[in-house]
Design an enzyme around this catalytic site. Sequence first.
Site, short mmCIF file in Angstrom:
data_model
loop_
_atom_site.label_atom_id
_atom_site.label_comp_id
_atom_site.label_asym_id
_atom_site.label_seq_id
_atom_site.Cartn_x
_atom_site.Cartn_y
_atom_site.Cartn_z
N ASP A 182 -104.73 51.36 -86.29
CA ASP A 182 -103.30 51.50 -86.61
C ASP A 182 -102.40 51.60 -85.50
O ASP A 182 -102.55 52.64 -84.69
CB ASP A 182 -103.34 52.54 -87.37
CG ASP A 182 -103.73 52.40 -88.82
OD1 ASP A 182 -103.25 51.34 -89.52
OD2 ASP A 182 -104.71 52.90 -89.38
N HIS A 195 -103.58 46.42 -87.10
CA HIS A 195 -102.31 46.58 -87.98
C HIS A 195 -101.18 47.21 -87.12
O HIS A 195 -101.03 48.45 -86.80
CB HIS A 195 -102.51 47.71 -89.26
CG HIS A 195 -101.76 48.12 -90.01
ND1 HIS A 195 -101.89 49.15 -90.92
CD2 HIS A 195 -100.35 47.66 -90.14
CE1 HIS A 195 -100.60 49.13 -91.52
NE2 HIS A 195 -99.89 48.35 -91.11
#
Length: 232
Positions: A36, A73
């Site tokens: 992330d 991501h």
Amino acid sequence: MKSYRIAPSILSADFARLGDEVRRVIEAGADFIHFDVMDNHYVPNLTVGPLVAQAIKPWCRRADGSAVPLDVHLMVEPVDALAQMFAGAGADLISFHPEASRHVDRTLQLIADQGCRAGLVFNPASSLEVLDYVLDRVDLVLIMSVNPGFGGQSFIPEALRKIALVRQRLDAYRRHSGREVLLEVDGGIKVDNIAAAAAAGADTFVAGSAIFGQPDYAAVIAAMRAELARVV
Ligand code: DX5
Ligand code: ZN
């Protein structure tokens, strides 16, 4: 049985010993490593960049030497320059939020040109309309079941309806194109709701706090797979 992938999010790992955490979660059965990236601009939090992706890349292997895809991501704005840097750092999949790119089609092409699979991410309140126009360039659709920015939030049940809508669309697309697009869900996934997400149509499951919050990662992943095995 359908094929499912579990993608532990290292956001909830111990950052002081990240390589070891990646190794342990792969030993425990991780299919993808979910990475992330937050920029304190697109989302109100700041995490890690391409240098850290590059540092963990050598750890993204099973004991038998097979590679575990690095699933990046991007919660960043703008997208293009960082997408290229993450491709260079060893990302296998790169997903971004369409709102964060001025030219979504161009960003998708750019990711493909770097040899990576490309994903589009939809926030809880984001419309799916962009998929009408770019599906040929998309390898993964990621449905957020929390608002992006933090680990450890509660699953938003409305995400199930959105997953089901995307499932229908991807099934129809596969029938005429023959191409399989992954359908990933991210946020608040636990042992007790993973089956509902799978029944709605998800095939790839991000889980951060549910896995890294427990001492025995293999036990959590096994419990998740047992839940998935019950989905018809
Ligand atoms: C949230 C991130 C998620 C998050 C998931 O913005 O995209 O990947 O780490 O964490 P949990 O599973 O704890 O909700
Ligand atoms: Zn994520």
